[in-house]
Design a protein around this motif. Structure first.
Motif, PDB file in Angstrom:
ATOM      1  N   ARG A 171       0.809  -1.224   0.000  1.00  0.00           N
ATOM      2  CA  ARG A 171       0.000   0.000   0.000  1.00  0.00           C
ATOM      3  C   ARG A 171       0.837   1.266   0.000  1.00  0.00           C
ATOM      4  O   ARG A 171       0.415   2.296  -0.505  1.00  0.00           O
ATOM      5  N   ILE A 172       2.008   1.175   0.606  1.00  0.00           N
ATOM      6  CA  ILE A 172       2.883   2.361   0.620  1.00  0.00           C
ATOM      7  C   ILE A 172       3.205   2.752  -0.826  1.00  0.00           C
ATOM      8  O   ILE A 172       3.090   3.923  -1.210  1.00  0.00           O
ATOM      9  N   LEU A 173       3.560   1.749  -1.628  1.00  0.00           N
ATOM     10  CA  LEU A 173       3.871   2.033  -3.036  1.00  0.00           C
ATOM     11  C   LEU A 173       2.615   2.485  -3.787  1.00  0.00           C
ATOM     12  O   LEU A 173       2.657   3.403  -4.608  1.00  0.00           O
ATOM     13  N   ASP A 174       1.483   1.847  -3.460  1.00  0.00           N
ATOM     14  CA  ASP A 174       0.236   2.203  -4.157  1.00  0.00           C
ATOM     15  C   ASP A 174      -0.205   3.633  -3.855  1.00  0.00           C
ATOM     16  O   ASP A 174      -0.742   4.317  -4.731  1.00  0.00           O
ATOM     17  N   VAL A 175      -0.004   4.068  -2.616  1.00  0.00           N
ATOM     18  CA  VAL A 175      -0.393   5.450  -2.294  1.00  0.00           C
ATOM     19  C   VAL A 175       0.436   6.433  -3.122  1.00  0.00           C
ATOM     20  O   VAL A 175      -0.089   7.424  -3.639  1.00  0.00           O
ATOM     21  N   VAL A 176       1.713   6.133  -3.292  1.00  0.00           N
ATOM     22  CA  VAL A 176       2.540   7.023  -4.129  1.00  0.00           C
ATOM     23  C   VAL A 176       2.000   7.031  -5.560  1.00  0.00           C
ATOM     24  O   VAL A 176       1.896   8.086  -6.193  1.00  0.00           O
ATOM     25  N   LYS A 177       1.615   5.857  -6.048  1.00  0.00           N
ATOM     26  CA  LYS A 177       1.059   5.804  -7.408  1.00  0.00           C
ATOM     27  C   LYS A 177      -0.231   6.632  -7.499  1.00  0.00           C
ATOM     28  O   LYS A 177      -0.510   7.252  -8.517  1.00  0.00           O
ATOM     29  N   ILE A 178      -0.984   6.629  -6.412  1.00  0.00           N
ATOM     30  CA  ILE A 178      -2.207   7.440  -6.397  1.00  0.00           C
ATOM     31  C   ILE A 178      -1.861   8.933  -6.408  1.00  0.00           C
ATOM     32  O   ILE A 178      -2.492   9.726  -7.111  1.00  0.00           O
ATOM     33  N   TYR A 179      -0.841   9.311  -5.675  1.00  0.00           N
ATOM     34  CA  TYR A 179      -0.383  10.716  -5.728  1.00  0.00           C
ATOM     35  C   TYR A 179      -0.037  11.072  -7.178  1.00  0.00           C
ATOM     36  O   TYR A 179      -0.438  12.104  -7.696  1.00  0.00           O
TER      37      TYR A 179
ATOM     38  N   ALA B 256      -0.856   9.548 -10.031  1.00  0.00           N
ATOM     39  CA  ALA B 256      -1.997   9.507 -10.954  1.00  0.00           C
ATOM     40  C   ALA B 256      -2.908  10.719 -10.759  1.00  0.00           C
ATOM     41  O   ALA B 256      -3.554  11.181 -11.693  1.00  0.00           O
ATOM     42  N   SER B 257      -2.932  11.240  -9.536  1.00  0.00           N
ATOM     43  CA  SER B 257      -3.753  12.434  -9.272  1.00  0.00           C
ATOM     44  C   SER B 257      -3.164  13.674  -9.935  1.00  0.00           C
ATOM     45  O   SER B 257      -3.837  14.689 -10.059  1.00  0.00           O
ATOM     46  N   GLY B 258      -1.886  13.585 -10.285  1.00  0.00           N
ATOM     47  CA  GLY B 258      -1.264  14.724 -10.969  1.00  0.00           C
ATOM     48  C   GLY B 258      -0.139  15.374 -10.180  1.00  0.00           C
ATOM     49  O   GLY B 258       0.366  16.424 -10.568  1.00  0.00           O
ATOM     50  N   ILE B 259       0.248  14.778  -9.056  1.00  0.00           N
ATOM     51  CA  ILE B 259       1.395  15.318  -8.327  1.00  0.00           C
ATOM     52  C   ILE B 259       2.645  14.982  -9.139  1.00  0.00           C
ATOM     53  O   ILE B 259       2.854  13.827  -9.522  1.00  0.00           O
ATOM     54  N   ASN B 260       3.438  15.989  -9.363  1.00  0.00           N
ATOM     55  CA  ASN B 260       4.608  15.836 -10.216  1.00  0.00           C
ATOM     56  C   ASN B 260       5.875  15.886  -9.351  1.00  0.00           C
ATOM     57  O   ASN B 260       6.151  16.914  -8.728  1.00  0.00           O
ATOM     58  N   PRO B 261       6.621  14.784  -9.303  1.00  0.00           N
ATOM     59  CA  PRO B 261       7.791  14.742  -8.406  1.00  0.00           C
ATOM     60  C   PRO B 261       8.897  15.739  -8.791  1.00  0.00           C
ATOM     61  O   PRO B 261       9.828  15.935  -8.026  1.00  0.00           O
ATOM     62  N   GLU B 262       8.757  16.347  -9.949  1.00  0.00           N
ATOM     63  CA  GLU B 262       9.718  17.403 -10.299  1.00  0.00           C
ATOM     64  C   GLU B 262       9.325  18.718  -9.629  1.00  0.00           C
ATOM     65  O   GLU B 262      10.144  19.611  -9.461  1.00  0.00           O
TER      66      GLU B 262
ATOM     67  N   GLU C 242      -9.413   7.599 -16.823  1.00  0.00           N
ATOM     68  CA  GLU C 242      -8.192   8.387 -17.028  1.00  0.00           C
ATOM     69  C   GLU C 242      -7.217   8.204 -15.858  1.00  0.00           C
ATOM     70  O   GLU C 242      -6.025   8.001 -16.039  1.00  0.00           O
ATOM     71  N   PHE C 243      -7.779   8.235 -14.663  1.00  0.00           N
ATOM     72  CA  PHE C 243      -6.965   8.095 -13.455  1.00  0.00           C
ATOM     73  C   PHE C 243      -6.253   6.744 -13.443  1.00  0.00           C
ATOM     74  O   PHE C 243      -5.055   6.644 -13.178  1.00  0.00           O
TER      75      PHE C 243
END
Ligand code: AMP
Ligand code: TRP
Length: 348
Positions: free
Chosen positions: A70-78, A80-86, A306-307
């Motif tokens: 779930r830790i990895l999945d939550v990051v994927k959700i961030y 997919a929501s449009g949070i850009n790690p850059e 889309e998500f």
């Protein structure tokens, strides 16, 4: 990077935003509309730090293999929501040890039993349980530590977390008063619309991942078909009008809120669109409020499709790299705050 001194350098410096989600269950549309969508808007304007709060998740029992997934999945959700790690930093709480260190210090030097006894979330989560961990009671102090380590200006959350941010302000002020100025006092940022998305099965309770029935929520990982079914079965109010009226029509108000946020149409535009379409439509197979619900299901379908394409597009390895990079970036900021705190206490 010393954010605090940068923040003091002048008005051109970006404010710091901090928020987090627990990797403790299925994330749902309430999480997205109440918190994540707001984060996405903020990332271009502010210096944003978004955390996966795994130490918060273990305040209730988790299955170890599920938690690490779930830790990895939550990051994927961030992502997919449009949070850009850059643009924004994404990291995992347990990768930065200063969080638990500061939490302990705040436990001793700022938090009082009387403060924590007032927390409504603990009262709700702890109620009727045979055994409740000390960690669950202390949860808001760890949250305060998360926020205060980064000289945070703004904390974007859903309404259920407002009391915890207020507690954070209290603890910070008390520490500053008793030991000398260290902490910036953060403000809460709550969306006007969407801060409290309610359960589809019961509009008097918030949409929640710990709800007893999956009919309560639309998970961000639900298939569009499953989501459509939940919307069609969602509780509605008596009467026939599609009208935003929080008190008299809480169920329709909730569905209108979801519809409006996903479509970008205002309540007024939606009310206009469905004027006169109450039980007159009841003869149709879709039933009362049928047309409205069908259209809402279509909005949700478009969003989920889309998500989920984006969600599936990230690999675990990519996520691990993002987390490692994020922790490396924030660790020095956290350590600097922690050092200042320890100096004040005479334990450095
Ligand atoms: P949690 O899932 O409890 O870790 O919450 C993550 C974020 O989603 C927090 O900012 C919550 O305030 C927000 N949130 C949770 N449930 C809802 C809801 N039903 N409506 C709006 N925001 C929510
Ligand atoms: N308690 C928050 C929730 O359940 C998650 C959280 C932990 C958080 N630390 C935080 C949110 C710091 C904002 C800032 O939703």
């Amino acid at each position: 990077m010393d954010l605090e001194s940068k923040n003091q350098a002048g008005p051109s410096v970006k404010k710091t935003v901090f928020s987090g989600v627990q990797p403790s269950g299925i994330l749902h549309l309430g999480n997205y509309l109440g918190a994540l969508a707001q984060w996405v808007e903020m990332q271009s304007k502010y210096h944003c730090i978004f955390c996966v709060v795994d130490y918060h998740a273990i305040t209730v029992k988790q299955k170890p293999e599920e938690l690490s997934r779930r830790i990895l999945d939550v990051v994927k959700i961030y992502l997919a929501s449009g949070i850009n790690p850059e643009k924004a930093v994404i990291f995992r709480q347990s990768d930065v040890k200063a969080h638990v260190e500061l939490a302990w210090i705040l436990n001793c030097a700022a938090a009082r039993m009387a403060d924590l006894n007032k927390m409504t979330q603990f009262k709700e989560k702890g109620a009727n349980k045979e055994s409740v961990s000390v960690g669950l009671f202390d949860y808001p102090v760890l949250m305060a530590a998360d926020i205060l380590l980064y000289n945070t200006d703004l904390v974007p959350v859903g309404e259920d977390q407002v009391q915890h941010v207020e507690l954070t302000r209290t603890l910070a002020s008390r520490f500053n008063r008793d030991y000398g100025q260290v902490f910036k006092i953060p403000a809460v940022a709550v969306r006007k619309q969407g801060a409290r998305i309610m359960g589809l099965d019961d509009p008097t309770k918030k949409m929640s991942k710990s709800a007893s029935s999956p009919a309560n929520y639309i998970a961000l990982t639900d298939t569009p078909e499953a989501a459509a079914k939940k919307i069609k079965r969602a509780v509605t109010d008596s009467g026939k009008e599609i009208k935003f009226d929080q008190n008299k029509k809480p169920a329709i108000a909730n569905l209108l809120t979801i519809y409006s946020l996903l479509s970008g149409l205002s309540f007024k535009e939606l009310e206009e669109k469905y004027r006169g379409q109450g039980p007159a439509y009841a003869g149709a197979s879709a039933g009362k409020y049928g047309e409205f619900k069908n259209d809402l299901a279509e909005e949700v379908r478009k969003f989920l499709v889309e998500f989920q394409i984006k969600y599936r597009g990230f690999t675990d390895d990519e996520v691990r790299e993002i987390l490692q990079d994020g922790a490396d970036r924030v660790r020095p900021i956290a350590q600097e705050t922690l050092n200042k705190v320890k100096n004040k206490l005479g334990i450095n």
